[in-house]
Design a protein around this motif. Structure first.
Motif, PDB file in Angstrom:
ATOM      1  N   LYS A  52       3.003   4.952  -8.727  1.00 54.11           N
ATOM      2  CA  LYS A  52       1.969   5.973  -8.910  1.00 54.11           C
ATOM      3  C   LYS A  52       0.589   5.376  -9.165  1.00 54.11           C
ATOM      4  O   LYS A  52      -0.416   6.058  -9.074  1.00 54.11           O
ATOM      5  N   TYR A  53       0.562   4.103  -9.537  1.00 57.76           N
ATOM      6  CA  TYR A  53      -0.697   3.419  -9.826  1.00 57.76           C
ATOM      7  C   TYR A  53      -0.709   2.061  -9.142  1.00 57.76           C
ATOM      8  O   TYR A  53       0.305   1.389  -9.060  1.00 57.76           O
ATOM      9  N   ASP A  88      -0.915   9.255  -2.452  1.00 57.19           N
ATOM     10  CA  ASP A  88      -0.859   9.825  -3.802  1.00 57.19           C
ATOM     11  C   ASP A  88      -0.620   8.742  -4.857  1.00 57.19           C
ATOM     12  O   ASP A  88       0.187   8.898  -5.770  1.00 57.19           O
ATOM     13  N   ILE A  89      -1.324   7.636  -4.676  1.00 57.11           N
ATOM     14  CA  ILE A  89      -1.314   6.535  -5.637  1.00 57.11           C
ATOM     15  C   ILE A  89      -2.727   6.408  -6.194  1.00 57.11           C
ATOM     16  O   ILE A  89      -3.699   6.433  -5.441  1.00 57.11           O
ATOM     17  N   GLN A  90      -2.829   6.280  -7.503  1.00 61.78           N
ATOM     18  CA  GLN A  90      -4.131   6.114  -8.119  1.00 61.78           C
ATOM     19  C   GLN A  90      -4.495   4.641  -8.175  1.00 61.78           C
ATOM     20  O   GLN A  90      -3.752   3.832  -8.714  1.00 61.78           O
ATOM     21  N   ALA A 141       4.529   3.001  -2.511  1.00 62.22           N
ATOM     22  CA  ALA A 141       4.563   4.456  -2.670  1.00 62.22           C
ATOM     23  C   ALA A 141       5.966   4.996  -2.419  1.00 62.22           C
ATOM     24  O   ALA A 141       6.451   5.860  -3.161  1.00 62.22           O
TER      25      ALA A 141
END
Length: 187
Positions: A22-23, A53-55, A17
């Motif tokens: 982001k993923y 805030d990582i999918q 992160a």
């Protein structure tokens, strides 16, 4: 909370992160994986991803629902668990399902099965291309990845995401690298 298996590393996620990830992609279906402690790890894993805030994007198939102790095709429960994106490894030709799932999830599809005919059929069924990304598979076993020539040819038509090996950490369960293109396995 401490887990009995060595590959869950919250600090690795925090470092990812901090580096701008982001993923996070994971499989909830591959047979080589040990899912014994999944019920303990997954809630914490999802919560940490939310905080960072990582999918978390799981690769799902019918076996995923069994592994999670869910009813077959219970996508509503996946949503309740906190998933916001899914990579459909099976059912990618069920355009009604894809369109339905797009109401709740960002959908990723296997780029290896998408061609011009597939895209035309998806358009005919009203699939929202703004809510789809294409990703290739990663191949955990040596000599199972795609050839470089085939991959280059496909990506002239598609702009898809592929997997490359990390420079130090080799992902479980095979620890052989997880590339899309075989010749990049030991890069």
């Amino acid at each position: 909370m401490k887990y009995n298996f060595k590959d869950y590393d919250p600090q690795y996620l925090k470092d990812a992160a901090a580096a701008g990830a982001k993923y996070i992609f994971t499989s909830l279906q591959i047979p080589e994986e040990d899912y014994l402690h999944l019920d303990q790890v997954l809630p914490d894993f999802l919560e940490l991803c939310r905080k960072l805030d990582i999918q978390l994007v799981p690769d799902v198939s019918p076996v995923t629902f069994k592994r999670l102790g869910l009813a077959a095709n219970d996508y509503d429960q996946l949503k309740e668990m906190g998933f916001k994106a899914l990579r459909l490894d099976y059912g990618a030709d069920n355009f009604a399902l894809i369109k339905k799932l797009q109401a709740d999830f960002f959908i990723m599809l296997n780029a290896s099965v998408v061609n011009d005919e597939y895209l035309a059929r998806a358009r005919e069924h009203g699939v929202d291309f703004d809510k789809i990304a294409l990703t290739y598979n990663f191949y955990p076993e040596t000599n199972t990845g795609l050839s470089w020539d085939w991959f280059k040819e496909r990506n002239l038509a598609l702009k898809a995401q592929a997997f490359v090996c990390g420079d130090a950490l080799r992902r479980f369960p095979m620890y052989e690298g997880l590339p899309t293109v075989e010749y990049l396995r030991d890069c």
